[in-house]
Design a protein around this motif. Sequence first.
Motif, PDB file in Angstrom:
ATOM      1  N   VAL A  64      45.794  -4.338 -11.447  1.00 11.83           N
ATOM      2  CA  VAL A  64      47.476  -4.947 -10.725  1.00 11.83           C
ATOM      3  C   VAL A  64      47.890  -4.299  -9.263  1.00 11.83           C
ATOM      4  O   VAL A  64      48.609  -5.247  -8.748  1.00 11.83           O
ATOM      5  N   ILE A  65      47.423  -2.473  -9.152  1.00 12.20           N
ATOM      6  CA  ILE A  65      47.636  -2.035  -7.870  1.00 12.20           C
ATOM      7  C   ILE A  65      47.729  -3.079  -6.946  1.00 12.20           C
ATOM      8  O   ILE A  65      47.591  -3.061  -6.087  1.00 12.20           O
ATOM      9  N   ARG A  66      46.201  -3.577  -6.833  1.00 10.76           N
ATOM     10  CA  ARG A  66      45.077  -3.632  -6.080  1.00 10.76           C
ATOM     11  C   ARG A  66      46.291  -5.120  -5.127  1.00 10.76           C
ATOM     12  O   ARG A  66      46.404  -5.455  -4.409  1.00 10.76           O
ATOM     13  N   GLU A  67      46.722  -5.619  -6.315  1.00  9.33           N
ATOM     14  CA  GLU A  67      46.759  -6.922  -6.444  1.00  9.33           C
ATOM     15  C   GLU A  67      48.309  -6.563  -5.573  1.00  9.33           C
ATOM     16  O   GLU A  67      48.890  -7.576  -4.980  1.00  9.33           O
ATOM     17  N   VAL A  68      49.045  -5.429  -6.061  1.00 14.86           N
ATOM     18  CA  VAL A  68      49.940  -4.554  -5.079  1.00 14.86           C
ATOM     19  C   VAL A  68      49.857  -5.383  -3.955  1.00 14.86           C
ATOM     20  O   VAL A  68      50.569  -5.785  -2.557  1.00 14.86           O
ATOM     21  N   SER A  69      48.587  -4.212  -3.771  1.00 19.38           N
ATOM     22  CA  SER A  69      48.944  -3.627  -1.899  1.00 19.38           C
ATOM     23  C   SER A  69      48.228  -4.894  -1.297  1.00 19.38           C
ATOM     24  O   SER A  69      48.137  -4.563   0.195  1.00 19.38           O
ATOM     25  N   LEU A  70      47.536  -5.812  -1.717  1.00 22.53           N
ATOM     26  CA  LEU A  70      47.392  -7.066  -1.212  1.00 22.53           C
ATOM     27  C   LEU A  70      48.552  -7.534  -0.527  1.00 22.53           C
ATOM     28  O   LEU A  70      48.165  -8.295   0.334  1.00 22.53           O
ATOM     29  N   ARG A  71      49.803  -7.308  -1.232  1.00 18.66           N
ATOM     30  CA  ARG A  71      51.118  -8.216  -0.435  1.00 18.66           C
ATOM     31  C   ARG A  71      51.863  -7.274   0.207  1.00 18.66           C
ATOM     32  O   ARG A  71      53.078  -7.855   0.927  1.00 18.66           O
ATOM     33  N   VAL A  72      51.675  -5.810  -0.028  1.00 14.77           N
ATOM     34  CA  VAL A  72      52.955  -5.463   0.726  1.00 14.77           C
ATOM     35  C   VAL A  72      52.153  -4.140   0.720  1.00 14.77           C
ATOM     36  O   VAL A  72      51.288  -3.328   0.319  1.00 14.77           O
ATOM     37  N   ASP A  73      52.631  -3.389   2.079  1.00 10.33           N
ATOM     38  CA  ASP A  73      52.062  -1.577   2.328  1.00 10.33           C
ATOM     39  C   ASP A  73      51.908  -0.850   1.375  1.00 10.33           C
ATOM     40  O   ASP A  73      53.514  -0.731   0.929  1.00 10.33           O
ATOM     41  N   THR A  74      51.342   0.079   0.413  1.00  8.96           N
ATOM     42  CA  THR A  74      51.439   0.647  -0.748  1.00  8.96           C
ATOM     43  C   THR A  74      50.991   2.128  -0.613  1.00  8.96           C
ATOM     44  O   THR A  74      49.778   1.806   0.033  1.00  8.96           O
ATOM     45  N   MET A  75      51.705   2.794  -0.979  1.00  8.99           N
ATOM     46  CA  MET A  75      51.525   4.823  -0.993  1.00  8.99           C
ATOM     47  C   MET A  75      51.007   4.422  -3.027  1.00  8.99           C
ATOM     48  O   MET A  75      52.263   3.462  -4.108  1.00  8.99           O
ATOM     49  N   LEU A  76      49.630   5.478  -2.936  1.00 10.71           N
ATOM     50  CA  LEU A  76      49.356   5.118  -4.753  1.00 10.71           C
ATOM     51  C   LEU A  76      49.599   6.988  -4.739  1.00 10.71           C
ATOM     52  O   LEU A  76      49.225   7.257  -4.125  1.00 10.71           O
ATOM     53  N   ASP A  77      50.220   7.005  -5.940  1.00  8.82           N
ATOM     54  CA  ASP A  77      49.938   8.253  -6.937  1.00  8.82           C
ATOM     55  C   ASP A  77      49.629   8.731  -8.001  1.00  8.82           C
ATOM     56  O   ASP A  77      50.119   8.040  -8.850  1.00  8.82           O
ATOM     57  N   PHE A  78      48.407   8.782  -7.974  1.00  7.21           N
ATOM     58  CA  PHE A  78      47.848   8.550  -9.726  1.00  7.21           C
ATOM     59  C   PHE A  78      47.766  10.467 -10.224  1.00  7.21           C
ATOM     60  O   PHE A  78      47.244  10.334 -10.860  1.00  7.21           O
ATOM     61  N   GLY A  79      47.937  11.740  -9.688  1.00  4.12           N
ATOM     62  CA  GLY A  79      47.671  12.612  -9.540  1.00  4.12           C
ATOM     63  C   GLY A  79      46.053  13.365  -9.189  1.00  4.12           C
ATOM     64  O   GLY A  79      45.102  13.778  -9.822  1.00  4.12           O
ATOM     65  N   ILE A  80      46.024  12.868  -7.688  1.00  3.44           N
ATOM     66  CA  ILE A  80      44.782  13.147  -7.518  1.00  3.44           C
ATOM     67  C   ILE A  80      44.999  14.755  -7.275  1.00  3.44           C
ATOM     68  O   ILE A  80      45.596  15.693  -6.568  1.00  3.44           O
ATOM     69  N   SER A  81      43.666  15.362  -7.655  1.00  2.00           N
ATOM     70  CA  SER A  81      43.865  16.632  -7.335  1.00  2.00           C
ATOM     71  C   SER A  81      42.463  17.773  -6.775  1.00  2.00           C
ATOM     72  O   SER A  81      42.097  18.361  -6.832  1.00  2.00           O
TER      73      SER A  81
END
Length: 242
Positions: free
Chosen positions: A73-90
Amino acid sequence: MFRVIFVMDIFNHSVVLAKGGVREKYLPVSDTSIVCSSSNPVEIVELLHPREVYIADLNMLQCKGPLETNARVIREVSLRVDTMLDFGISAPQDADKALSIAGTAVIGTETGTFSAIKNAACENSGRISVSIDIKHGKVLKNDPELPESPFEIVKLLNNLPLKDLIFLDLDRVGTASGFDPEFLQKLVECSRHNVLLAGGVKDMEDLFTLDKLGIKGALVATAVHSGKVPPAVLSSGLKSND
């Protein structure tokens, strides 16, 4: 132009509404929103037409499921709009995973080390943003190498090729409780990057104030769902005649 970035906190494929950073108490956004009757991320994006979105993957952030839980679903969103993602990158390899499904990866001080930030930024110039995460007035950090002071963290990051610097006050998220103008102005003055604010925005007047302070954008959700910030601003940005 001042950027108005729409926030979607996603848990088990659905958008939930943040309040005070107490993630386990977040409820489906459709329960309270006056602008959308769905909690489906793609349907919300297609309804509100934001220019940019910030996604927090709460399954990953709370260790309640793998990246695959919300990746589609995140990929589907990013195909439609400029998307920044935070999932707890370490680690830098986590940034690579984020960038495989979104345009920008957000590394928060809560989870990321300075080494991971530096490596990811240098390998993905202009596609990494850093979030300085604050709770109860203190920086949440996972690395003793990062200073206690947010201003010192800003200075440490100044020479890295970051996209944006986000100041995230978790206590103010979803509260519409405002912000500290003097503090934010000092933050802007010591940063070579564009500074974005997350948490506390209650209405249009707050956005105008942030613009005057030199803040380059705000992350908003509650203010939109409550009707205090018109959805049209998400697509048009903030202009002087708004």
